[in-house]
Design a protein around this motif. Sequence first.
Motif, PDB file in Angstrom:
ATOM      1  N   GLY A 173       0.825  -1.208   0.000  1.00 41.58           N
ATOM      2  CA  GLY A 173       0.000   0.000   0.000  1.00 41.58           C
ATOM      3  C   GLY A 173       0.853   1.248   0.000  1.00 41.58           C
ATOM      4  O   GLY A 173       0.629   2.186  -0.769  1.00 41.58           O
ATOM      5  N   ARG A 182       2.583   2.067  -3.280  1.00 40.60           N
ATOM      6  CA  ARG A 182       1.630   2.605  -4.251  1.00 40.60           C
ATOM      7  C   ARG A 182       1.503   4.127  -4.106  1.00 40.60           C
ATOM      8  O   ARG A 182       1.291   4.841  -5.088  1.00 40.60           O
ATOM      9  N   GLU A 227      -8.408  10.529  -1.130  1.00 40.31           N
ATOM     10  CA  GLU A 227      -8.005   9.764  -2.322  1.00 40.31           C
ATOM     11  C   GLU A 227      -6.852   8.819  -1.967  1.00 40.31           C
ATOM     12  O   GLU A 227      -6.744   7.711  -2.502  1.00 40.31           O
ATOM     13  N   ALA A 271      -8.303   5.872  -0.270  1.00 35.96           N
ATOM     14  CA  ALA A 271      -8.913   4.949  -1.237  1.00 35.96           C
ATOM     15  C   ALA A 271      -7.866   4.067  -1.906  1.00 35.96           C
ATOM     16  O   ALA A 271      -8.090   2.869  -2.138  1.00 35.96           O
ATOM     17  N   GLU A 272      -6.703   4.649  -2.233  1.00 36.84           N
ATOM     18  CA  GLU A 272      -5.619   3.857  -2.828  1.00 36.84           C
ATOM     19  C   GLU A 272      -5.227   2.711  -1.892  1.00 36.84           C
ATOM     20  O   GLU A 272      -5.010   1.582  -2.309  1.00 36.84           O
ATOM     21  N   ILE A 309      -6.957   1.300   0.648  1.00 36.44           N
ATOM     22  CA  ILE A 309      -7.962   0.256   0.898  1.00 36.44           C
ATOM     23  C   ILE A 309      -8.044  -0.684  -0.313  1.00 36.44           C
ATOM     24  O   ILE A 309      -8.231  -1.895  -0.167  1.00 36.44           O
ATOM     25  N   HIS A 310      -7.842  -0.115  -1.511  1.00 37.20           N
ATOM     26  CA  HIS A 310      -7.817  -0.959  -2.720  1.00 37.20           C
ATOM     27  C   HIS A 310      -6.691  -1.998  -2.608  1.00 37.20           C
ATOM     28  O   HIS A 310      -6.909  -3.189  -2.808  1.00 37.20           O
ATOM     29  N   GLU A 311      -5.512  -1.530  -2.271  1.00 31.94           N
ATOM     30  CA  GLU A 311      -4.360  -2.436  -2.216  1.00 31.94           C
ATOM     31  C   GLU A 311      -4.497  -3.449  -1.080  1.00 31.94           C
ATOM     32  O   GLU A 311      -4.176  -4.626  -1.233  1.00 31.94           O
ATOM     33  N   THR A 348      -7.311  -4.613   0.366  1.00 30.76           N
ATOM     34  CA  THR A 348      -8.360  -5.608   0.099  1.00 30.76           C
ATOM     35  C   THR A 348      -7.897  -6.608  -0.953  1.00 30.76           C
ATOM     36  O   THR A 348      -8.151  -7.815  -0.844  1.00 30.76           O
ATOM     37  N   LYS A 349      -7.191  -6.092  -1.949  1.00 32.41           N
ATOM     38  CA  LYS A 349      -6.675  -6.948  -3.024  1.00 32.41           C
ATOM     39  C   LYS A 349      -5.747  -8.034  -2.481  1.00 32.41           C
ATOM     40  O   LYS A 349      -5.534  -9.057  -3.098  1.00 32.41           O
ATOM     41  N   GLY A 397      -8.868  -4.789   5.836  1.00 32.42           N
ATOM     42  CA  GLY A 397      -8.733  -3.341   5.663  1.00 32.42           C
ATOM     43  C   GLY A 397      -7.726  -2.764   6.637  1.00 32.42           C
ATOM     44  O   GLY A 397      -6.759  -3.435   7.029  1.00 32.42           O
TER      45      GLY A 397
END
Length: 429
Positions: A197, A200, A213, A216-217, A219-221, A223-224, A229
């Motif tokens: 994360g 990124r 923002e 959001a970056e 949480i995307h990484e 969860t992936k 979280g």
Amino acid sequence: MKYASIDSSLFIENRNKFKQLMKPGSAAIFVSNDIMPTNADGSMGFRQSSDLFYLTGVDQEDTILFVFPDVKDGKHKEILFIKETNEHIAIWEGAKLNKAEANAVSGIEQVYWHHEFDKIVKPFLFQAEYLYLNQNEHTRQYIETETAEKRFNKQLMHKYNLHKIERSAPIMQRIRSIKSAHEIDLIQQACDITEKGFRRLLSFVKPGVWEYEIEAELIHEFTKNRSRGFAYSPIIASGFNACVLHYIENNQQCKSGEVILLDVAAEYANYASDLTRCLPVNGRFTKRQKEVYNAVLRVFRGASQLLLPGNTFEKYNKAVGELMTEELLQLGLLKTEDVKNQNPAWPAFKKYFMHGTSHFLGLDVHDVGFFYEPMQAGMVFTVEPGIYIREENLGIRLENNFLVTASSQLDLMKNIPIEADEIEALMNP
Ligand code: GLY
Ligand code: MN
Ligand code: MN
């Protein structure tokens, strides 16, 4: 649950550790957390009781663990009670664990439905002299909400009012504070997800980006990578916001010339990691920002080397205070007289570094453990010094997670960039 299944040997070992510290002739009961309501028919995401998870690996509500090592029939030394599954639940929520699955997760042979608890345990409790009950005894928790465990304890204390009640929390805090190799592996996985994360963000943070923002970056990484979280509410604090220690609004736009403090980390399989890094929004620190950054980095390095078996928190905190005082003098933030005249109960450095340097880390981000006992191999701590200069709209904190080993310490976040020059190079490829 998104995480890969965990070998039940971890939970079997953990129960054995607990049993070894129980008095002879005693039984213990542990209860899962409630699913907490929001409004209308809504609910929050489920978070298991850390103690129940530690002892069973069961990650669902309406779960009870009963432990009675000296039980007469020899067969019911451990009993797991789980929520009864039915077709309605299976259609709406997906199936809960069935008995065979609960056995595979926990390693407990005797599995019954939750509603059978009273009937099953009554004859066994008749044999027990002591009854260990658990509750959250974290020294910093001031929560008024009654937990499912506390509610259940009240019922048990009413029904079994002639039993001698013992507290499980001191045993749980002791055993949970020393991590097994298996647990360290899970914490390392949380740290590795956090690293993904963070990396990124090195190409994402730019003037004009909003703090949310960045959230959001991450949480995307996370969860992936099979994380539920954030391990705690993320602090994404640009400019002056970094001086607000518990800033969690994350709703401001990042401006060129500011530094952004990111106290952001993933959980994995209920285990926490806890990272703080500071990035220059435009990719380059100013001379002053770098001076403060490097001062914090030196304290971070000095402090982490003091995480050693046998060291005490009294000595550790004193030594870190001295390191920080020296840096603040060099930065011109403190004068020699400030230090000479300081109140020993609130030394001068506290004006710029007002929080603790380290806390235990594990299933909870501020994990359980005894600060008044010497450090031991197997303990995991954060190191997180900071300097907050409100008049300069600048707050710098650096935080990694360390395992105390037999003779030294291991940085579980050693691969996450921390040098100011490296951060700049990665932000300006
Ligand atoms: N993120 C919480 C802490 O650093 O203690
Ligand atoms: Mn921390
Ligand atoms: Mn933190």
